[in-house]
Structure formats: structure tokens, C-alpha cells
Design a protein around this motif. Structure first.
Motif, PDB file in Angstrom:
ATOM      1  N   MET A   1       0.845  -1.189   0.000  1.00 51.28           N
ATOM      2  CA  MET A   1       0.000   0.000   0.000  1.00 51.28           C
ATOM      3  C   MET A   1       0.879   1.237   0.000  1.00 51.28           C
ATOM      4  O   MET A   1       1.926   1.285   0.627  1.00 51.28           O
ATOM      5  N   GLY A   2       0.454   2.251  -0.701  1.00 50.43           N
ATOM      6  CA  GLY A   2       1.208   3.488  -0.716  1.00 50.43           C
ATOM      7  C   GLY A   2       0.914   4.294  -1.959  1.00 50.43           C
ATOM      8  O   GLY A   2       0.111   3.892  -2.812  1.00 50.43           O
ATOM      9  N   ARG A   3       1.586   5.424  -2.062  1.00 52.32           N
ATOM     10  CA  ARG A   3       1.425   6.290  -3.225  1.00 52.32           C
ATOM     11  C   ARG A   3       2.174   5.698  -4.409  1.00 52.32           C
ATOM     12  O   ARG A   3       3.347   5.390  -4.314  1.00 52.32           O
ATOM     13  N   ILE A   4       1.464   5.528  -5.533  1.00 52.89           N
ATOM     14  CA  ILE A   4       2.073   4.920  -6.717  1.00 52.89           C
ATOM     15  C   ILE A   4       2.823   5.994  -7.492  1.00 52.89           C
ATOM     16  O   ILE A   4       2.260   7.012  -7.877  1.00 52.89           O
ATOM     17  N   ASN A   5       4.115   5.751  -7.722  1.00 55.15           N
ATOM     18  CA  ASN A   5       4.952   6.687  -8.462  1.00 55.15           C
ATOM     19  C   ASN A   5       4.740   6.525  -9.961  1.00 55.15           C
ATOM     20  O   ASN A   5       4.101   5.567 -10.418  1.00 55.15           O
ATOM     21  N   VAL A   6       5.317   7.427 -10.747  1.00 52.93           N
ATOM     22  CA  VAL A   6       5.111   7.397 -12.196  1.00 52.93           C
ATOM     23  C   VAL A   6       5.685   6.139 -12.842  1.00 52.93           C
ATOM     24  O   VAL A   6       5.269   5.754 -13.931  1.00 52.93           O
ATOM     25  N   GLY A  11       7.162   3.899  -2.886  1.00 53.38           N
ATOM     26  CA  GLY A  11       8.348   4.187  -2.090  1.00 53.38           C
ATOM     27  C   GLY A  11       9.054   5.420  -2.618  1.00 53.38           C
ATOM     28  O   GLY A  11       8.410   6.333  -3.147  1.00 53.38           O
ATOM     29  N   PRO A  12      10.375   5.470  -2.500  1.00 54.11           N
ATOM     30  CA  PRO A  12      11.131   6.645  -2.962  1.00 54.11           C
ATOM     31  C   PRO A  12      10.845   6.951  -4.435  1.00 54.11           C
ATOM     32  O   PRO A  12      10.829   6.052  -5.274  1.00 54.11           O
TER      33      PRO A  12
END
Length: 428
Positions: A1-6, A11-12
Motif C-alpha cells: 500500500m502506498g502512493r504509486i509513483n510514475v 516508495g522513494p
């Protein structure tokens, strides 16, 4: 779970990093020929040499497999800066060879320039040539790999093909940073994947150009790291010269097996034990550990950071360096080539006060009880004009070190009383 990056990771946000000027103009993909007829054997090269063709026009082709696996001796006819008439007039036998074995294939190329200039490589990489021209050696790695291995190659009469990425530097300090676990974590996350084996790719635009190198002021540390990288590179070359059946892939496979066996308290297989012994794998491992520890120290980071912590810090450092460069300060990796006329902007220096006018530094006693420790540490952070590291905060207390104040600082961060920054410092 978390913010999905491009890049579809969580994560980072490594994909958000921007290319840095400091890394520009020195990392390139090798040439692309588009024509198997450009390649010749050593015997054919000897014959052309007897007919007056210079050896530098028939360089050895260095491919990605030459980095990690094979050591093939294939050469190429390289007339990237000749017109068709010049090749025909000066080297008729070479022209005849290219006319017979290259032109028929290139006549079917969809790009007009490629079919018209059929005697040249389709991608001769002039910027790569310019960046390596004055170097006796430079750094290479395979574009696709099982293990991310960087090594020096001698530049004389050698040309890299499109399966190789070059870093135009002869400095073992740069080799060390690229060979460190810090850069490995970055490259594996930033680069793509390719092929049936889903092998990692090292891409100069994504892996090298945005990567923020450390910029240590300690020349002794830099020398120590540089020395470890020189020894590592020399040892690997010596091992491969003495054992034709060994390759860098086999050495690093054995290194992985050695680490796994130690972690599981198991015995190495006979095959791995043989490679570990003949390949000096334990010494290779030792040099890598020296490099990892030294590079972490050059960043002024703890040596035992996790992969996610390292990537977080690198992303933050990339943004910091980009902001510096926007103001005119560039930490060039090879300034004499990249920016020979560059003049760093003048930085406003703080006026030095006479010794008698300098404010005194209050040294505090460390409270015994935790509630008092929390209050006094919070006050030190609140009074500071800039974020402080744990060691700086500890110096405000008589006889205390960073290890003493870190638990209190982390508790304060958990309560929201202070902020723990990505670089490990604390701010109110």
C-alpha cells in the motif's frame, strides 16, 4: 500500500529525479553499426594492415558480453569521418569489402540517411568519441546485466558497441562510486528491464545523468576509496588473465553464493568453492566492502542504511543539487572537459567576529530523567538557526555523544515536536 509513483513503484520517487549538469557530456551508449559486414576477423585486419590501412581505423569491438562473459576479438572498419570518395580513393580494398558486405544490407534501411551513408555506422557517436579522445582508459558497463559491474578499458584502438555504456572518466574515484551498493540500489530502481530473463538495464539518461555523486572535502578519504577501486579492478583483470574459464559473471555468482552460504550457515558447493578459491572472490568481496564503507562516509551517511533509506536520501540530494545548479553552482565530475571555462559563483561568506566578540557556547548538563531530557533536547533544536545532526545536538551536552540523544530525538519526532529530515538531521 502506498502512493504509486510514475514508474509504478511504491516508495522513494526515483523516477522524479532530474538530470544534473554535473554529470553531463560524459556518459554515452556505444556505436550502432547496422551491418555485420563492418566486423572483420583478426586475420582480415592483418591483411588490410599490410595494404596500408591504419590500425586505428580497425579498432577492436568491445561488446557487453566482453564486460561480463566472453573475451572475443572482433574488429570493425570505422570510417565515420570519411566521405565515400575518400574511402574509395585511399583504401580501395576496404571500400570493395564494404560495398560487397555492407551496402546491400543498408540499401534496405528505411531511414534515408542510413542508406545514403552506407559506409558509416548508423550511430557513430561523435560525442562519445570526443569525451574519450584524450583518455588512456575509461569506465564501461554492460547495458543489460545479471550483476552491475563497472570496469576500466584501455581506449587505444578500441570502440564500444551499443550494448555497452561508457563513462568517460579515468578516475578510480568515479569507478568506486559506480561500483558501490549505493549506486547499485539507485541503478536497479532507476533503470528498466529487458529480455526473457527480465535482466536489469543500465540506461545513461535514467541511471547516470540524475545520480548525485558525493562531493567529499576529505582528500584522504577520497584517496582511500580510489585506491580500493584500483585494487579491485586490477585484481579482477589479473584473475581473468590467469584463468580463461572464469568470467566476471562467474566471479560475482560465486560471491553471491558465498554470502548466501554464510547467512544460512551452509557449506559451499564444490563448484562454487573452486571459483571462490581461484577467483580470489573473498578479496574481491573485501574491496567492495571497503568501497561501500568509504562511499557511505563520503556522503556522510551511516554505512548500514537500508535500500529504501538510501534511495530516499538520493532523491532528496538530487533535488538539492538541481536547486544549486539553477543558481549557477555545478559540481562537475570532469570539469576540465565538461566546462573548462566554468567559474563558480561567489558565495556570501559570513563575517568573522574577533575572538573576544564571539558568543559563548553554553554547555548543558544531561538530565537524568527522560521527561527532562525531552524538554532540554527539544529546546536545543528549537533555538538552532538551521537543522542539526544528532552529533551536533549532542555537543550541546557535557560528555554526550550522538547515540545518547538519538532515542530522545526520535521520540520527539514521533510526538511531532521536531521534524526528522531525509538527510538524518532534525529541525524544529
Amino acid at each position: 500500500m502506498g502512493r504509486i509513483n510514475v514508474d509504478l513503484t511504491i516508495g522513494p520517487q526515483v523516477a522524479s529525479a532530474t538530470a544534473l549538469k554535473s554529470n553531463s557530456k560524459i556518459c554515452w551508449m556505444g556505436v550502432k553499426m547496422s551491418g555485420e559486414g563492418f566486423k572483420i576477423s583478426s586475420a582480415r585486419r592483418d591483411a588490410f594492415e599490410r595494404e596500408g590501412v591504419p590500425l586505428d581505423r580497425m579498432p577492436r569491438v568491445f561488446a557487453g558480453t566482453d564486460v561480463s562473459e566472453l573475451r572475443a576479438w572482433i574488429f570493425a572498419l570505422d570510417f565515420f569521418d570519411f566521405s565515400e570518395d575518400e574511402v574509395k580513393r585511399n583504401y580501395p580494398t576496404v571500400y570493395d569489402h564494404l560495398l560487397t558486405y555492407v551496402k546491400p544490407e543498408r540499401d534496405h534501411n528505411d531511414r534515408e540517411a542510413y542508406s545514403e551513408e552506407w559506409w558509416r555506422f548508423v550511430e557513430p557517436r561523435p560525442r562519445l568519441r570526443a569525451s574519450t579522445r584524450d583518455l588512456q582508459r575509461y569506465i564501461v558497463t554492460s547495458e543489460t546485466h545479471t550483476h552491475p559491474i563497472f570496469t576500466f578499458v584501455e581506449s587505444r584502438q578500441l570502440i564500444i558497441d551499443g550494448s555497452v555504456i561508457a563513462v568517460a572518466s579515468d578516475d578510480a574515484w568515479i569507478l568506486a562510486v559506480l561500483s558501490s551498493r549505493i549506486h547499485e540500489f539507485w541503478a536497479l530502481r532507476a533503470g528498466g528491464r529487458q529480455g526473457a530473463g527480465d535482466d536489469p538495464r543500465y540506461q545513461n539518461e535514467m541511471c547516470f545523468d540524475p545520480f548525485p555523486f558525493p562531493d567529499p572535502s576529505d582528500e584522504t578519504l577520497k584517496f582511500r576509496i580510489r585506491d580500493a577501486a584500483e585494487k579491485l579492478d586490477a585484481l579482477r583483470k589479473d584473475v581473468l588473465a590467469r584463468h580463461e574459464d572464469l568470467t566476471l559473471t562467474k566471479l560475482y555468482n560465486a560471491l553471491e553464493a558465498l554470502r548466501a552460504a554464510e547467512a544460512a550457515a551452509k557449506v559451499l558447493s564444490d563448484k562454487d568453492r573452486d571459483v571462490v578459491g581461484r577467483g580470489c572472490v573473498s578479496l574481491i568481496r573485501q574491496y567492495h566492502e571497503e568501497i561501500d564503507a568509504g562511499v557511505a562516509e563520503a556522503y556522510r551517511w551511516p554505512a548500514d542504511l537500508s535500500e529504501e533509506e538510501i534511495l530516499d536520501r538520493l532523491v532528496a540530494l538530487n533535488k538539492e543539487r538541481a536547486a544549486e545548479e539553477a543558481k549557477g553552482k555545478v559540481r562537475w565530475l570532469r570539469p576540465e572537459f565538461q566546462a573548462p571555462t566554468y567559474v563558480a559563483p561567489v558565495e556570501q561568506a559570513a563575517l568573522a567576529l574577533p575572538q573576544a566578540e564571539k558568543p559563548g557556547i553554553e554547555i548543558l548538563e544531561w538530565p537524568r530523567a527522560l521527561p527532562e531530557q525531552v524538554v532540554v533536547v527539544a529546546s536545543v533544536v528549537a533555538r538552532a538557526e538551521k537543522p542539526l545532526g544528532a552529533g551536533e545536538i549532542a555537543r550541546a551536552f557535557r560528555g554526550k555523544r550522538a547515540a545518547t540523544v538519538v532515542p530522545v530525538l526520535d521520540a520527539l519526532a514521533g510526538m511531532g515536536r521536531v521534524r526528522k529530515l531525509q538527510d538524518g538531521r532534525y529541525a524544529a
